[in-house]
Design a protein around this motif. Structure first.
Motif, mmCIF file in Angstrom:
data_model
loop_
_atom_site.group_PDB
_atom_site.id
_atom_site.type_symbol
_atom_site.label_atom_id
_atom_site.label_comp_id
_atom_site.label_asym_id
_atom_site.label_seq_id
_atom_site.Cartn_x
_atom_site.Cartn_y
_atom_site.Cartn_z
ATOM 1 N N PHE A 31 84.512 -18.159 -10.609
ATOM 2 C CA PHE A 31 84.452 -17.260 -9.707
ATOM 3 C C PHE A 31 83.328 -18.042 -8.734
ATOM 4 C CE2 PHE A 31 88.197 -16.057 -12.133
ATOM 5 C CZ PHE A 31 88.988 -16.730 -11.059
ATOM 6 N N ALA A 32 82.093 -17.928 -8.719
ATOM 7 C CA ALA A 32 80.901 -17.789 -8.270
ATOM 8 C C ALA A 32 80.761 -19.396 -7.209
ATOM 9 C CB ALA A 32 79.815 -17.796 -9.192
ATOM 10 N N ASN A 33 82.331 -20.614 -8.597
ATOM 11 C CA ASN A 33 81.714 -21.675 -8.100
ATOM 12 C C ASN A 33 83.098 -21.993 -6.755
ATOM 13 O OD1 ASN A 33 79.591 -23.967 -9.137
ATOM 14 N ND2 ASN A 33 80.051 -22.467 -10.674
ATOM 15 N N ILE A 34 83.654 -21.334 -6.793
ATOM 16 C CA ILE A 34 85.170 -21.221 -6.088
ATOM 17 C C ILE A 34 84.560 -20.279 -5.047
ATOM 18 C CG2 ILE A 34 87.098 -19.375 -5.787
ATOM 19 C CD1 ILE A 34 87.499 -19.503 -7.747
ATOM 20 N N GLY A 35 83.939 -19.235 -4.973
ATOM 21 C CA GLY A 35 82.684 -18.702 -3.734
ATOM 22 C C GLY A 35 81.863 -19.711 -2.977
ATOM 23 N N ILE A 36 81.276 -20.776 -4.262
ATOM 24 C CA ILE A 36 80.463 -21.815 -3.604
ATOM 25 C C ILE A 36 81.122 -23.176 -3.214
ATOM 26 C CG2 ILE A 36 79.072 -23.805 -4.261
ATOM 27 C CD1 ILE A 36 77.792 -22.102 -7.047
ATOM 28 N N SER A 37 82.163 -23.831 -3.321
ATOM 29 C CA SER A 37 83.339 -23.965 -2.290
ATOM 30 C C SER A 37 83.361 -23.889 -0.958
ATOM 31 C CB SER A 37 84.074 -24.411 -3.780
ATOM 32 O OG SER A 37 84.889 -25.435 -3.159
ATOM 33 N N LEU A 38 83.655 -22.248 -1.376
ATOM 34 C CA LEU A 38 84.137 -21.500 -0.126
ATOM 35 C C LEU A 38 83.373 -21.402 1.361
ATOM 36 C CD1 LEU A 38 86.598 -20.293 1.373
ATOM 37 C CD2 LEU A 38 85.879 -18.036 0.723
ATOM 38 N N GLY A 39 82.087 -20.805 0.314
ATOM 39 C CA GLY A 39 81.181 -20.897 1.023
ATOM 40 C C GLY A 39 80.302 -22.217 1.919
ATOM 41 N N SER A 40 80.879 -23.599 1.016
ATOM 42 C CA SER A 40 79.660 -24.318 1.245
ATOM 43 C C SER A 40 80.985 -24.811 2.231
ATOM 44 C CB SER A 40 79.264 -25.756 0.625
ATOM 45 O OG SER A 40 80.574 -25.361 -0.422
ATOM 46 N N PHE A 41 82.170 -24.863 2.541
ATOM 47 C CA PHE A 41 83.020 -25.513 2.968
ATOM 48 C C PHE A 41 83.043 -24.759 4.603
ATOM 49 C CE2 PHE A 41 87.608 -25.350 5.023
ATOM 50 C CZ PHE A 41 87.989 -27.019 4.842
ATOM 51 N N THR A 42 83.172 -24.181 4.265
ATOM 52 C CA THR A 42 82.792 -22.402 5.674
ATOM 53 C C THR A 42 81.799 -23.623 6.655
ATOM 54 O OG1 THR A 42 84.136 -20.737 4.275
ATOM 55 C CG2 THR A 42 82.682 -20.703 6.576
ATOM 56 N N ALA A 43 80.577 -23.550 5.702
ATOM 57 C CA ALA A 43 79.536 -23.344 6.537
ATOM 58 C C ALA A 43 79.505 -25.097 6.898
ATOM 59 C CB ALA A 43 77.793 -23.685 5.839
ATOM 60 N N ILE A 45 74.518 -19.835 4.194
ATOM 61 C CA ILE A 45 73.349 -20.193 4.460
ATOM 62 C C ILE A 45 72.922 -21.782 3.122
ATOM 63 C CG2 ILE A 45 73.081 -18.625 6.270
ATOM 64 C CD1 ILE A 45 71.155 -17.500 3.902
ATOM 65 N N TYR A 46 73.168 -21.157 2.247
ATOM 66 C CA TYR A 46 72.553 -21.725 1.574
ATOM 67 C C TYR A 46 72.473 -23.492 1.710
ATOM 68 C CZ TYR A 46 69.172 -22.421 -2.857
ATOM 69 O OH TYR A 46 68.402 -22.312 -3.553
ATOM 70 N N THR A 47 73.909 -24.021 1.462
ATOM 71 C CA THR A 47 73.781 -25.015 1.802
ATOM 72 C C THR A 47 73.130 -25.633 2.706
ATOM 73 O OG1 THR A 47 76.545 -24.876 1.268
ATOM 74 C CG2 THR A 47 75.818 -27.028 2.496
ATOM 75 N N TYR A 48 72.968 -25.477 3.459
ATOM 76 C CA TYR A 48 71.801 -25.810 5.083
ATOM 77 C C TYR A 48 70.628 -25.651 4.800
ATOM 78 C CZ TYR A 48 76.187 -27.845 6.263
ATOM 79 O OH TYR A 48 77.160 -29.275 6.101
ATOM 80 N N ILE A 49 69.933 -24.947 3.882
ATOM 81 C CA ILE A 49 68.787 -24.211 4.009
ATOM 82 C C ILE A 49 67.530 -25.053 4.685
ATOM 83 C CG2 ILE A 49 68.577 -24.731 1.197
ATOM 84 C CD1 ILE A 49 67.653 -21.205 3.273
ATOM 85 N N ARG A 50 67.446 -25.707 4.515
ATOM 86 C CA ARG A 50 66.787 -27.521 4.663
ATOM 87 C C ARG A 50 67.138 -27.388 5.887
ATOM 88 N NH1 ARG A 50 65.230 -32.848 1.910
ATOM 89 N NH2 ARG A 50 63.993 -33.716 3.483
ATOM 90 N N PRO A 51 67.934 -28.005 6.647
ATOM 91 C CA PRO A 51 67.810 -27.964 8.035
ATOM 92 C C PRO A 51 67.220 -26.778 9.036
ATOM 93 C CG PRO A 51 70.344 -28.278 7.592
ATOM 94 C CD PRO A 51 69.216 -28.190 5.565
ATOM 95 N N LEU A 52 67.600 -25.437 7.775
ATOM 96 C CA LEU A 52 67.893 -24.707 8.691
ATOM 97 C C LEU A 52 66.196 -24.331 9.115
ATOM 98 C CD1 LEU A 52 70.894 -21.786 6.956
ATOM 99 C CD2 LEU A 52 69.798 -21.875 9.723
#
Length: 369
Positions: free
Chosen positions: A315-327, A198-205
């Motif tokens: 690993f936070a940034n691996i998670g961020i990468s995975l989450g932003s890609f998923t988003a 959700i944070y990757t697109y928090i502004r449009p959300l």
């Protein structure tokens, strides 16, 4: 800050928001790859000297971002910045752990992690205001100016004699053979992936889905940063009272909140309250996992102490990468309102992992009532 200015960058480059979301993904991926390499190689030199050199590279990368005129240039500049950012944070965490009395380590480490939240409080709203009022380029120029100030402060204040173990890359990575460490880092990946769905697109959300205007956007981003700080300090509180053994409840609640987010997005104030509580949950793990990694390394893998200090950020940034890609993939095929359900899937996995880790890791249990 990049998540706050993405729509403006996309508008200038005449590119899609989903493609620009990959700037977040690539930053996180490069961060995760280069942090252990630089951290391990840097153990051959004085830590404070290396830190200053990395700050210079960070300044160059960020200034390049400020001057970027196309997607490729922006991507490369973000990759250069990412390559050194993780090692900088790792070294600062080691120094913080070194200067703090042992009974104050959890509190101090939580303040270091709160730096991320303070950046959200100050950086995202101010960066967004500068971007919408002037230009997103000026937002990055602001960061370059702050980097000069931080460089001077580090020269003045940072310790010169923090303990170091000269070690090869292969010896550093013996830490990663420990089952508890593996469970911990996969847990971090899942929580940060949940966060950035959700944070990757928090502004449009906030603006397009919930219906708040740009004036409210800046105040709400500011409020989210406050709740991130609350989450970090709550995480320090938990680290002093059981650490990882206290986290299963937090992430079970986070998962439920994610499941509620989708159907409640139409009620904008309820949705914002849920996002605020999610911010607390996202940032609650840092102190507990960081102290667990340092505890395991100090007792069983002293040659891996530098690597242990960087595991959270890697690993936070691996998670961020995975989450932003998923988003970014999710919004191409379905409505943005469904991002909460994707986050819930990561939340379920994270809850299972932290329950398992709590059973495997015996440290900190003496203070669980």
């Amino acid at each position: 800050m990049i998540v706050g200015v993405l729509p403006d960058v996309a508008h200038e480059y005449h590119d899609s928001l989903s493609r620009l979301g990959l700037l977040v993904t690539m930053f996180a991926l490069v961060y995760a790859i280069f942090t252990p390499i630089i951290t391990s190689v840097a153990s051959r030199w004085k830590r404070h000297h290396v830190l200053l050199v990395l700050m210079v590279v960070f300044f160059i990368g960020n200034t390049w971002s400020a001057m970027a005129t196309n997607y490729t240039s922006m991507l490369l500049s973000r990759m250069l910045t990412a390559a050194v950012a993780g090692a900088i944070i790792s070294m600062v965490l080691v120094m913080a752990s070194y200067v703090a009395p042992r009974n104050k380590r959890a509190s101090l480490v939580s303040w270091v992690f709160a730096g991320f939240s303070i950046a959200s409080v100050i950086g995202i709203p101010i960066g967004t205001v500068i971007s919408t009022t002037f230009s997103w380029h000026d937002s990055f120029w602001m960061i370059s100016g702050l980097t000069i100030f931080v460089f001077a402060a580090l020269v003045w204040l940072m310790p010169r004699d923090s303990p170091q173990y000269k070690s090869t890359l292969s010896k550093q990575f013996t830490l990663m053979t420990d089952k508890r460490v593996l469970l911990g880092v996969i847990f971090i990946i899942t929580i940060c992936a949940a966060d950035y769905t959700i944070y990757t697109y928090i502004r449009p959300l906030i603006t397009n889905v919930m219906g708040f205007d740009n004036t409210w956007l800046n105040w709400l981003l500011f409020g989210m940063g406050i709740f991130f700080i609350i989450g970090n300090k709550f995480g320090g509180f938990l680290a002093d009272r059981g650490g990882v053994h206290r986290l299963p409840t937090v992430y079970a609640v986070m998962t439920v909140l994610y499941l509620l987010l989708g159907p409640l997005l139409q009620f904008k104030w309820v949705a914002i309250l849920i996002v605020a509580l999610l911010c607390v949950a996202f940032s609650s793990y840092g102190s507990s996992t960081q102290l667990m990694f340092l505890d395991i390394a100090e007792k069983e893998y002293p040659q891996s102490l530098d690597l242990a200090s960087s595991l959270n950020s890697i690993f936070a940034n691996i998670g961020i990468s995975l989450g932003s890609f998923t988003a970014s993939e999710t919004v191409q095929f379905t409505a943005m309102t469904n991002l909460g359900y994707v986050g819930a899937l990561y939340g379920i996995l994270g809850t299972i992992l932290i329950i398992t880790l709590s059973k495997q890791y015996k440290g900190m249990q003496y203070i669980v009532k």
